[in-house]
Enzyme design. Sequence first.
Site, PDB file in Angstrom:
ATOM      1  N   LYS A 219      -5.911   4.299   8.643  1.00 22.58           N
ATOM      2  CA  LYS A 219      -4.839   5.110   8.073  1.00 22.58           C
ATOM      3  C   LYS A 219      -5.177   6.601   8.130  1.00 22.58           C
ATOM      4  O   LYS A 219      -4.290   7.437   8.330  1.00 22.58           O
ATOM      5  CB  LYS A 219      -4.559   4.671   6.638  1.00 22.58           C
ATOM      6  CG  LYS A 219      -3.961   3.271   6.572  1.00 22.58           C
ATOM      7  CD  LYS A 219      -3.561   2.867   5.165  1.00 22.58           C
ATOM      8  CE  LYS A 219      -2.860   1.510   5.195  1.00 22.58           C
ATOM      9  NZ  LYS A 219      -2.370   1.099   3.855  1.00 22.58           N
TER      10      LYS A 219
ATOM     11  N   SER B  64       0.786  -1.239   0.000  1.00 20.11           N
ATOM     12  CA  SER B  64       0.000   0.000   0.000  1.00 20.11           C
ATOM     13  C   SER B  64       0.818   1.289   0.000  1.00 20.11           C
ATOM     14  O   SER B  64       0.237   2.372  -0.124  1.00 20.11           O
ATOM     15  CB  SER B  64      -0.967   0.015   1.187  1.00 20.11           C
ATOM     16  OG  SER B  64      -0.267   0.043   2.412  1.00 20.11           O
TER      17      SER B  64
END
Length: 369
Positions: free
Chosen positions: A307, A262
Site C-alpha cells: 500500500k 481496511s
Amino acid sequence: MPRRTATMLASTLILIALFCAGLLIKVPYSEMSPGPTVNTLGEARGEPVLRITGRKTYPTSGHLNMTTVRVTGADYRMNLGEAVWGWLAHDSVVVPHDTLYPDGKTEEQSTQENAEEFSQSQESAKVAALKELDIPVATQVVVSTVVKGSPSEGKLHAGDVIKAVDGTAVKEPGDVAELVTKHKPGEDVTFTIVPADEAAAAEKAGRVPEGGRKITLTTEKAPATEEGGEEEDRAIVGIRAGTDHTFPFEIDIELADVGGPSAGLMFSLGIIDKLTPTDLTGGKFVAGTGTIDDAGKVGPIGGINMKLVGAREAGARYFLTPDDNCAAAASDTPDGLTLVRVKTLDDARKSMEQISAGKTDALPSCSAG
C-alpha cells in the site's frame, strides 16, 4: 563434435529444461502487489465516492486516498518461475497460499467475505465520523444471520430489529445470547422484533424503528464446539445478533470492485471533510489505511508495504499508518513518503490539521523495530 560445442549445447538444453520446469511446476504460493488508490473526496468511474444528502456539505480539495492490495485469486496456482520473479521484485510479495486463503477457502467464499467486511467498514466509518463530529447516531440490535435448520429459520430474518427478549429490553448484541441462555434447551423464548422491511423503511426516513411484534421460539441444544464432542447443554435459537444504525441524513459510499475492511479510516476522514467548513487536507496529497470501529479506534491491516508503494506511485506525500503497522511500514518506506502514526480517528484528524497548516515537524511518526 568439438568438446566446447558439446558443452555449450548441453548447457543450453539444461537451461531450456529448467525454464520449462519453471513454467510447469506449480508451487503453493500467492502474490501480493500494489493495487489502485482512490481519492475518497473525488470520483470513481464518474460517480462521487462519498455522496451526502440531507445535510449541508462543504467544498474539499487535495486527496484522502484509500489504498488497496492486488492479490492472485484463490484458484490460481503460481508456477515456480513466477514465484522466483515475485521474490526478486521489489514491488510485490510472494506469500504462502494459505496465508491469503486459509482452510481451503474458495475464491467465491473469499470474495463474499471481503464484500461483507467492506460493507461493515462503511457502516463503522459513518458512525465513527458522526460521533467525532458530535452528531447523534441511533443504534439498534438486529438479527445478523439465521442458521439454516435452526428454530429461528422462517421466523426471524436478517435485518429484524430485536427490541426485547422475554420482555427485557436489549441494548447490546450480547444481551440476546445472555437472555436466551437463561433457558434450558426445549423451553420457549419470546422475541419482540420489528420486521426487517419495516425497520428499513423507518431507517430510510431517518426514524428509529418503533413498535414490535412477538415471536415465540423453542430453544435447542448448542452443537458440539469441537470435532467429536458432544452437544453443549446450552440453549440457542440459531441466530447471530449484531448492530445497525439510523443516521440523521443519508451517506452513500459508492466504490465497486473493492473488498475488506481496511478503507474505514479514509472513509471516515472523507465524511468529516465534507461535513465541516475547514479544508481538512489544505490541498495536500494524503493517503492511508486502517480499519475502524464505531468508537473510532484504528486497527491494523495486511499488505502495508504494498500500500505504501501504491500510494507513493499515485503521488501521496503523507501516509496515515495504523500504530500496529508502523514498524513494518518504517522498515521499507518509499522515498518521499512521510509516515504518520495513528491510533484513533481523532489522532488522524489532528494530524490532518497539522498537515493542512504545514506544521509537520511534530507529526507522530513510525519507527522500525
